[in-house]
Design an enzyme around this catalytic site. Sequence first.
Site, short mmCIF file in Angstrom:
data_model
loop_
_atom_site.label_atom_id
_atom_site.label_comp_id
_atom_site.label_asym_id
_atom_site.label_seq_id
_atom_site.Cartn_x
_atom_site.Cartn_y
_atom_site.Cartn_z
N ARG A 9 0.50 1.62 8.07
CA ARG A 9 0.43 1.33 6.64
C ARG A 9 1.58 0.39 6.28
O ARG A 9 2.41 0.06 7.11
CB ARG A 9 0.55 2.63 5.83
CG ARG A 9 1.66 3.56 6.33
CD ARG A 9 2.16 4.50 5.31
NE ARG A 9 2.85 3.82 4.22
CZ ARG A 9 4.10 3.34 4.31
NH1 ARG A 9 4.80 3.47 5.43
NH2 ARG A 9 4.65 2.74 3.28
N GLY A 10 1.59 -0.02 5.01
CA GLY A 10 2.61 -0.95 4.54
C GLY A 10 2.05 -2.36 4.58
O GLY A 10 1.55 -2.80 5.62
N ASN A 61 1.60 -1.88 -6.60
CA ASN A 61 2.42 -1.16 -5.61
C ASN A 61 2.07 0.31 -5.69
O ASN A 61 1.29 0.75 -6.54
CB ASN A 61 3.91 -1.39 -5.89
CG ASN A 61 4.77 -0.92 -4.72
OD1 ASN A 61 4.56 -1.33 -3.58
ND2 ASN A 61 5.73 -0.05 -4.98
N ASP A 87 1.99 -4.44 -2.70
CA ASP A 87 0.80 -4.56 -1.86
C ASP A 87 -0.06 -5.75 -2.26
O ASP A 87 -0.83 -6.25 -1.44
CB ASP A 87 -0.02 -3.26 -1.95
CG ASP A 87 0.65 -2.13 -1.19
OD1 ASP A 87 0.28 -1.89 -0.04
OD2 ASP A 87 1.58 -1.51 -1.76
N ARG A 143 -8.85 -1.33 3.77
CA ARG A 143 -8.19 -0.91 2.54
C ARG A 143 -8.25 -2.08 1.57
O ARG A 143 -7.89 -3.21 1.93
CB ARG A 143 -6.73 -0.49 2.79
CG ARG A 143 -6.61 0.76 3.67
CD ARG A 143 -5.19 1.29 3.68
NE ARG A 143 -4.84 1.87 2.40
CZ ARG A 143 -3.58 2.18 2.04
NH1 ARG A 143 -2.58 1.96 2.89
NH2 ARG A 143 -3.33 2.71 0.86
#
Length: 385
Positions: free
Chosen positions: A64-65, A263, A253, A98
């Site tokens: 993730r990230g 975010n 993001d 995502r």
Amino acid sequence: MADQRSEDRDTAASPAALALRWEEPPEGPVLVILDQTRLPAEEVELVCTDVPVLVEAIRSLAVRGAPLLGIAGAYGVALAAARGFDVDEAAESLAHARPTAVNLGYGVRRAAAAYHAAAKAGADAQGAAAAALAEARALHREDAEASERMAAHGLALLDELLPAGGYRLLTHCNTGALVSGGGGTALAVAAAVHRVGQLRRLWVDETRPLLQGARLTAYEAGRAGMAYTLLTDNAAGSLFAAGEVDAVLIGADRIAADGSVANKVGSYPLAVLARYHHVPFVVVAPTSTVDLGTADGASIEIEQRPGHEVTDITVPYAPAAGAQAGTGIPVAPLGTQAYNPAFDVTPPELVTALVTEAGVVSPVTGDGIAELCARSRSGNGMMSI
């Protein structure tokens, strides 16, 4: 398919070296990722041999990230090419794993474009796969370099905004080496402040409901020797009221063309608190997180995650009494509906500055964002507005 490897590690090792890597064992290339759902209790690796496993790792937040998702997406395309799978099908499934993090699609498109360009130029399947891998590795290197530059720009900005030094910084979610090919985004700035001896306290929001701050940021801060304190998300207001926060540092993001910032959910309330208490609210993200194709915050697709993440407490690694790892312990009545957006959007007028590898934009405006991206993508170096 995937397998798991759990190893004893030197606790001083950098998480940057652990988050993701490409390996080529005799049985074929693999992408090895650190399963972030198992941290901080265990450092367990997932070995991805195909794209469906990587897609599931992305959806489950094992990897993730925003910046790291871009890197993972690029390596995923290279993995599909190297193992003889349909590259376009792999790219499509990866890019939509995502919806909010724009870096994921960016990394996928770069590697896929390199693959198709090589094939069009006459390369065989092996050569085209090598081109995709080279592009993924280039993105990995670029992100590491961007982390260093963001840290330097962020440190200089804090010195300008808060010349007295001795910063007490509040951060939300996880933005360190676990989200990046290098030192990270917002947490990389905090680490730079720590290295020069100016970090009085790092306030770490737990980041409900999945606790990335409690599990991951605290994990990284502890490894780095930072003075940090964990707090529940709803305790942040009392810190501001007591005058205990000098600046807020978060990642992003997706950043829309007008400067709106998507975010981790809970970021927008911090921006409101920061504005009321006259505290700088700083977003740290690479220019690859800027999406000029998304006009404004209202146009950002916000990922809605399963309700059980709110209604249950998940036990990913350390079973509670009578529970098994990976299961959830209900904390709400059976049948409770849950609202669980993964992100919220902060309007640009609440953002003091945007720190990128190409420089700092302040105030954050659509024109400033456009000029920053134009300079960054033309290779003309740093800028500050």
